[in-house]
Design a protein around this motif. Sequence first.
Motif, PDB file in Angstrom:
ATOM      1  N   THR A 185       0.836  -1.367  -0.075  1.00 35.49           N
ATOM      2  CA  THR A 185       0.171  -0.166  -0.083  1.00 35.49           C
ATOM      3  C   THR A 185       0.899   1.305  -0.003  1.00 35.49           C
ATOM      4  OG1 THR A 185      -0.024  -0.205   2.349  1.00 35.49           O
ATOM      5  CG2 THR A 185      -2.021  -1.106   0.986  1.00 35.49           C
ATOM      6  N   ARG A 186       2.190   1.296   0.483  1.00 39.59           N
ATOM      7  CA  ARG A 186       2.972   2.328   0.255  1.00 39.59           C
ATOM      8  C   ARG A 186       4.413   1.804   0.429  1.00 39.59           C
ATOM      9  NH1 ARG A 186       1.646   7.638   2.375  1.00 39.59           N
ATOM     10  NH2 ARG A 186       3.169   9.107   1.305  1.00 39.59           N
ATOM     11  N   VAL A 187       5.359   2.682  -0.232  1.00 34.78           N
ATOM     12  CA  VAL A 187       6.791   2.315  -0.401  1.00 34.78           C
ATOM     13  C   VAL A 187       7.468   3.665  -0.485  1.00 34.78           C
ATOM     14  CG1 VAL A 187       6.535   0.099  -1.384  1.00 34.78           C
ATOM     15  CG2 VAL A 187       6.746   2.325  -3.107  1.00 34.78           C
TER      16      VAL A 187
ATOM     17  N   HIS B 220      11.087   1.737   3.161  1.00 33.05           N
ATOM     18  CA  HIS B 220       9.919   1.163   4.144  1.00 33.05           C
ATOM     19  C   HIS B 220       8.742   0.889   3.005  1.00 33.05           C
ATOM     20  CE1 HIS B 220      11.965   2.781   7.714  1.00 33.05           C
ATOM     21  NE2 HIS B 220      11.846   3.999   7.304  1.00 33.05           N
ATOM     22  N   SER B 221       7.997  -0.226   3.503  1.00 35.31           N
ATOM     23  CA  SER B 221       6.873  -0.713   2.792  1.00 35.31           C
ATOM     24  C   SER B 221       5.788  -1.156   3.942  1.00 35.31           C
ATOM     25  CB  SER B 221       7.152  -1.846   1.921  1.00 35.31           C
ATOM     26  OG  SER B 221       7.376  -3.206   2.434  1.00 35.31           O
ATOM     27  N   SER B 222       4.646  -0.932   3.341  1.00 37.35           N
ATOM     28  CA  SER B 222       3.410  -1.673   4.265  1.00 37.35           C
ATOM     29  C   SER B 222       2.403  -2.181   3.299  1.00 37.35           C
ATOM     30  CB  SER B 222       2.691  -0.198   4.942  1.00 37.35           C
ATOM     31  OG  SER B 222       2.199   0.603   3.969  1.00 37.35           O
TER      32      SER B 222
ATOM     33  N   ARG C 276      -0.682  -6.744   6.754  1.00 37.56           N
ATOM     34  CA  ARG C 276      -0.650  -6.112   8.016  1.00 37.56           C
ATOM     35  C   ARG C 276       0.747  -6.372   8.512  1.00 37.56           C
ATOM     36  NH1 ARG C 276      -4.271 -10.628   8.828  1.00 37.56           N
ATOM     37  NH2 ARG C 276      -2.850 -11.965   9.819  1.00 37.56           N
ATOM     38  N   ILE C 277       1.623  -6.228   7.478  1.00 38.17           N
ATOM     39  CA  ILE C 277       3.220  -6.236   7.649  1.00 38.17           C
ATOM     40  C   ILE C 277       3.638  -4.944   7.130  1.00 38.17           C
ATOM     41  CG2 ILE C 277       5.236  -7.457   6.751  1.00 38.17           C
ATOM     42  CD1 ILE C 277       3.710  -9.961   6.497  1.00 38.17           C
ATOM     43  N   ILE C 278       4.917  -4.481   8.089  1.00 38.43           N
ATOM     44  CA  ILE C 278       5.606  -3.362   7.693  1.00 38.43           C
ATOM     45  C   ILE C 278       7.076  -3.885   7.775  1.00 38.43           C
ATOM     46  CG2 ILE C 278       6.082  -1.114   8.559  1.00 38.43           C
ATOM     47  CD1 ILE C 278       3.811  -1.167  10.348  1.00 38.43           C
ATOM     48  N   ASN C 279       7.646  -3.686   6.518  1.00 43.95           N
ATOM     49  CA  ASN C 279       8.984  -3.957   6.486  1.00 43.95           C
ATOM     50  C   ASN C 279       9.947  -2.754   6.083  1.00 43.95           C
ATOM     51  OD1 ASN C 279       8.798  -6.879   6.733  1.00 43.95           O
ATOM     52  ND2 ASN C 279       7.883  -7.021   4.645  1.00 43.95           N
ATOM     53  N   THR C 280      11.136  -2.895   6.794  1.00 40.33           N
ATOM     54  CA  THR C 280      12.423  -1.845   6.280  1.00 40.33           C
ATOM     55  C   THR C 280      13.469  -2.732   5.850  1.00 40.33           C
ATOM     56  OG1 THR C 280      11.563  -0.468   8.055  1.00 40.33           O
ATOM     57  CG2 THR C 280      13.953  -0.170   7.327  1.00 40.33           C
TER      58      THR C 280
END
Length: 622
Positions: free
Chosen positions: A467-469, A480-482, A486-490
């Motif tokens: 949904t966002r990078v 960063h990505s979402s 339900r996951i947020i990764n860096t």
Amino acid sequence: MSADLLELEHVFGYSGKFQSTVHYHPTEPTMIIYTIGSLIVIEDINNKHSQWFLKGHDNDVTSISISNNGYLIASGQVGSQFHKHHEAPVIMWNYQTKAPITQFGGLVGKIIKVEFSRDSAYLSALTEDGRLIVWDCRDGSSIYNRRGEFPITSFAWGAVTELNQGLRGANKHNSYTLAACYPGQVVVNSFDYEIASMSYKITTAACQLPSAGMSRVYTCAACDTAGAYYFAGTNSGEIIIFNIQNRVFRASIPLSSNGILCILEVGGYLYVGSGDGKIKKLVGGDNKWSIVAEAQLPGKVVSLSYGRNEIISGTSLGCIFRLMPGDLTNTLHSESPIGAVRDVSFGLRSDMFLVIDAAGFARIWDSSDYTVILRVGPTNRIEGFSCAVGEDGCVLTGWKDGYIRCYDPQSSTLRWEIPNAHKGAVSALFINSNYILSGGEDGALRVWARMSHQLLVQFTDNKRTLTRVFPDLKLTNLIHSSGIDRIINTYDLKLERRVVHHEIGSGNILDMTQRKDNELELITCGVGNAILFWDCDEANPVQHIPLRVSIISIEVSPSGKFLAAGSEMGELFIFEVGTNNLISQGAVHSSKINRLRWSPDQKQIVTVSDDCSIALWNFYGQ
């Protein structure tokens, strides 16, 4: 909380999905009334900065009418999604106060048309199932409510005969004519008041048709000023003319290859709008008419209305045109998206912004005069999903077919494209002078070279739509990505691996932004969750902002002092970063806010919605 910090400046969003949805005001010739989703908009045609909004419907408004005395507005809608039987109320408004007078209920499905009688005393409405209702505007009572063996498909009020029957107040009970179309038949309803019964007696007579019969599906209708003739448009592209005083067919005139959608009679001339985008002006009488002028507009012509020495028209491609009645010379008044608006982006300039919609268009708007200065998109109208503006002004777009396409902002030509950048839609984009980031429905995060557009590295830890990078504000090697899983990764681009991972237990993550103060925390929002703040050293959120509605989109302001949040109900909230206090809010959209963005100078916010609308807000915070 101060509402003074947030001011709605302008809303774009006429979609042209329904007939009879753009009108001139009959007594204030510079005012036009049109629809945006569930809103009714009153606008000064010579000053687009002047807009007023009527809010009362909870689904798309399908038809509007303004009484000839200028005091009343009527509107109908698509059946409500919030009522068990999909009720479709008709609302009558006071034009001066912009407030509802009464709401007529008991209707279901969709309102096809609303229209006031010529003396503004009665209001009629036609429902999707062919029911025709007439209400007294003075007390809201129903004087006619009928659905025949065959459903009515269109109608029009005819002449009003003024009578003085010795009752207090001359002309208290006039006589009326209301003509209606059935498949293959036109009938004339006469309303005559009977003193003995103190009510209207309604008689119905069918019009005489040619001996060979006439099976037609009627799509629109109008009566001439004198009330002698009835003009009915058909889905086969004809206008059928009836003398309703003698109840007899007079002529059939073929005008279009794609159906007739609106008819306007002014000063003995007929103006006919059709599905092939043409407006034709006819002159004549009885059964002899000839075409004397013609105009070609983009899309289907769904609405025609006459003001003082001017005609206004709405089309199915979201355009409103102004036309000269003589030769139909036309100018574009406004242009709007016709599909759900998915994303919005600013470049370096604060007076221009880019949006992309589900109908296959990306547009750049000039926020100073609300004009479209660039319109691009694939020729086969692929569904648009994401967009970004490069530092050089290039227009970067992501599409349902998995392509990333870049357009030149001056020539509107395609500069380059990356075929099959993702499996499924390109759901998120970011661009700077070093690289391009893309996220897709396939859950992949990909990094592309800025100049060669070659794939540099990819990460596939997410399994569902990203949904966002974006890169970290401090450490540019971090990405960063979402995702809705339900996951947020860096990720560290130097190490080419994931370095931070966060996950929530339920719901999803629909958007993400980053604080700009010393904390530099990531902030997320989504269905079933509050606004959550994440620190790279903590597994769980370090703080949250609880709200009564789900937040779909968020962004920290350029100064870092404020957080804007758009909700599933179309509301815009402004919070103070640090205290998390709600300092202002506003609402104009009739559906969820898909994305919002601050202008680089922090003076404005743009919100875009599923209801095809774009709202431009002024912000006065420091």
